[in-house]
Every structure is written in C-alpha cells, then in structure tokens.
Design a protein around this motif. Sequence first.
Motif, mmCIF file in Angstrom:
data_model
loop_
_atom_site.group_PDB
_atom_site.id
_atom_site.type_symbol
_atom_site.label_atom_id
_atom_site.label_comp_id
_atom_site.label_asym_id
_atom_site.label_seq_id
_atom_site.Cartn_x
_atom_site.Cartn_y
_atom_site.Cartn_z
ATOM 1 N N GLN A 175 27.519 1.714 12.280
ATOM 2 C CA GLN A 175 28.184 0.432 12.083
ATOM 3 C C GLN A 175 27.806 -0.555 13.181
ATOM 4 O OE1 GLN A 175 32.349 1.557 11.685
ATOM 5 N NE2 GLN A 175 32.156 1.692 9.469
ATOM 6 N N MET A 176 27.571 -0.060 14.395
ATOM 7 C CA MET A 176 27.079 -0.945 15.454
ATOM 8 C C MET A 176 25.667 -1.421 15.131
ATOM 9 S SD MET A 176 26.859 -0.478 19.598
ATOM 10 C CE MET A 176 28.613 -0.804 19.796
ATOM 11 N N ARG A 294 12.408 -6.835 23.506
ATOM 12 C CA ARG A 294 13.353 -6.912 24.618
ATOM 13 C C ARG A 294 14.735 -6.389 24.227
ATOM 14 N NH1 ARG A 294 12.076 -12.789 27.511
ATOM 15 N NH2 ARG A 294 9.896 -12.328 28.067
ATOM 16 N N ASN A 295 15.125 -6.623 23.011
ATOM 17 C CA ASN A 295 16.401 -6.115 22.510
ATOM 18 C C ASN A 295 16.118 -4.931 21.592
ATOM 19 O OD1 ASN A 295 17.814 -8.109 23.851
ATOM 20 N ND2 ASN A 295 17.871 -9.476 22.084
ATOM 21 N N TRP A 296 16.727 -3.819 21.885
ATOM 22 C CA TRP A 296 16.467 -2.615 21.100
ATOM 23 C C TRP A 296 17.716 -1.756 21.005
ATOM 24 C CZ3 TRP A 296 17.594 1.540 24.066
ATOM 25 C CH2 TRP A 296 17.435 1.422 25.462
ATOM 26 N N LEU A 297 17.680 -0.848 20.073
ATOM 27 C CA LEU A 297 18.772 0.099 19.817
ATOM 28 C C LEU A 297 18.162 1.447 19.501
ATOM 29 C CD1 LEU A 297 21.801 -0.274 17.414
ATOM 30 C CD2 LEU A 297 20.034 1.408 16.890
ATOM 31 N N MET A 317 26.060 2.789 23.895
ATOM 32 C CA MET A 317 27.004 2.371 22.874
ATOM 33 C C MET A 317 28.392 2.894 23.223
ATOM 34 S SD MET A 317 25.104 2.925 19.218
ATOM 35 C CE MET A 317 23.541 2.149 18.820
ATOM 36 N N ASP A 318 29.333 1.998 23.316
ATOM 37 C CA ASP A 318 30.696 2.382 23.679
ATOM 38 C C ASP A 318 31.491 2.662 22.409
ATOM 39 O OD1 ASP A 318 32.991 2.904 25.092
ATOM 40 O OD2 ASP A 318 33.525 0.786 25.335
ATOM 41 N N VAL A 319 31.073 3.687 21.688
ATOM 42 C CA VAL A 319 31.752 4.089 20.455
ATOM 43 C C VAL A 319 31.916 5.597 20.468
ATOM 44 C CG1 VAL A 319 30.932 2.136 19.089
ATOM 45 C CG2 VAL A 319 29.574 4.226 19.175
#
Length: 375
Positions: A175-176, A294-297, A317-319
Amino acid sequence: MKTFTPLTRRRFIGQLSIATAAALSLPRSLRAATSATSGKKLGIAFAGLGGYATHQLAPAIAETEHLRIAGVITGTASKGEQWRRKYDLPAGSVYSYETLDRVADNPEIDIVYVVTPPGTHRDLVVRAAKAGKHVICEKPMATNVADCDAMIAACREAGKQLGIGYRLHYEPHHQMLDRLAADPQFGPFRKMQGGFGFRMPGGRPWRLNKQLAGGGPLPDVGIYVIQAARRGAGGVWPVAVTAKEHPKTRPEVFTEVEETITWTMEFPGGATAEGWSSYNDQRNDFRAENADGRNWLEIGPAYTYGGLEGRTSRGAMDVRNINQQAAQLEDFARCVLENRETPVGGEMGRRDIAVIEAIYASAAAGGKRVEVPGL
C-alpha cells in the motif's frame, strides 16, 4: 539493486505454510465497524481444503469481525468430516464437488471461497454463483481469459460479488508502494524490477500439470511481480510485453510447464518493469525508482505471507506486517454487507491473465513484442 538475504527452503516453506508469527492485528480502517455491518457475520464455505485453506484462510477467519466458517466443499469425505468437527459445523454443511450446487439450499452460506487448482476455477465459480452465493476465487483467476469471462458473466448475472484472492492488495508495504507511486514529490516510477521463485521438488504436484495450473511459476508466483509492477506504474496495466523462457535444467521434472521465465512489461507513459519467476531458484524482491534513480523503493521479502521488509530513498518503511488473509477476507465481507464493489474483482484477475497469456505468446515467438489486449 541491493542484494536481499536469500530465503532458505525452511524459511520459505515456513512463510508459505503457516500463518506468520509476525502477523499482527488488522489495520484500524478494517477493524472499525460501521452501523451497517456491526454485529453481522456472513457464513463462508471453502471449496478445496488443501494447505492454503487449512493453514492460512481458515485460521484467518478468527481474526475477522464479519465472517464465520459455515461449510466446506471437498473431494475427500474424511477431510470434510475433520473440518466439520474442528469448526463445529452442523450436519449437512459438508458438500462434495458433485453436490456443490446444493449450497443453494443452505441459507447459512453467503460466500464460497474457491481454493482449488486454477484449471477447476471456472466450473466451481460459475456453479457457486448460480447457487446464489458471492464468490472469492483464489489467484490466478483461471488458466485463460475465456474462463475469466465466463466467471465474471455468471456472477454478474446472479447479482453476486466476485473477488480474487489478492491478499497483497491489503498489505501495508504494498500500500505504501501505491502511495509513493502517486506522490509527485517521489514518483512517478519509471524503472521497476522484481522476482519471485523457489525450487520446486520432483514428483507430480498439480502445479506441474499444465491443464490444472495453466503454466508454471509465472501464473503461480510471477503474478505477484506483475501486480507489484502494475501498482508501481500507478495502477495501470502494461500495454505490451516481451519474454523469454530459459532452458530447463531439470527437463524430467518440467515436462509440461516452464521452469524459469523472464519478461519485460511496457506501461503507458514509458514506465518499464523487468520480471522473473522460477521453480528452480529462490528470489523474493521488488524495486521501483523514478527517472533519475534518486527516489526509489525496495521491498524484500516482498510477496510472502509475513516478514516483509521495505526501505526507500527516504529511509526504512515505517509500517508493520499484518495477517494479509484476514484483511482480505474482512474487506470482502464488508463489501458484501455494505453493497460496495470489491477492489480486487474479477476484472482485475482477468487483466492479469491477459498479461500472462501475452508473456507466454512472446516467449513462444522467440521474444517478439506482444501487445496486451484490453478489456
């Protein structure tokens, strides 16, 4: 891409055969009862009493507010009797596949969850819908798009919901992924890659039977990679694919289905995703990044029942991990009670099968680019 800690066979099987000890309670949004649903419990019957129904789905019912086990449908009478005793089901609540149609006469059963091999889904879903029951069908939805169409039509004609068992739709890390893909300060994602696989033992499990499974690792575990990439692309499906089936290292085992397959998906707007699935090696990860990287997951482990971990270019990830099956089941019950459409409906399952068919067509054509037909 960062290398994730590989799954050992013991760890993989543990995550895929029993409910994770790390699974926590349902998200608050799914726990909060509404005036329309408070106190109501729908009866669910499982069609197919294999490992997934036994070790994940049935225990998850205890963590839902609006479901109870009301019946079973099985090809093994002794197994049905074991379930009847374990869940204190009334006499007459155990059905065979031949007598499934009689659930129409059981008002205690509101939902039938089909948890059998994909090649049997069409028949069981259509019959359950004709019996007047809402239906959840485990993924993959079917072995071909034509069967998906028949299942959708049957449920629509009966005026019943059809949901697909996409448990990760409710998983917080995924979901994030949705949220960050839609965040203009972080996304959109343009390059994605993911893989899911494990070493399949020998013998003749149904997953190696093309008629029952529809294929090998691609529809079984590769479908999770397809789903993650679709979410990373902003919820759209790929418009074209190219694919390659890799040489078999154990041809005596994989006589009907692929052993390992890789593919590339092209999405509207220029995003691409590299996918991998195998029954001969282990992998369990997903990565998405924006145009300049630069932005990644990253999520890894990414697809198992629990123990998922994620990080982004902004930090971890704070989940938390949840009971994915309980969240999936509870939301479907609420959809029925509140008369709203399930977000993981038959059309979603159909589109994934269309992508899988295109991947197989490309691999069979030597890697030729194949466009994915729309609905």
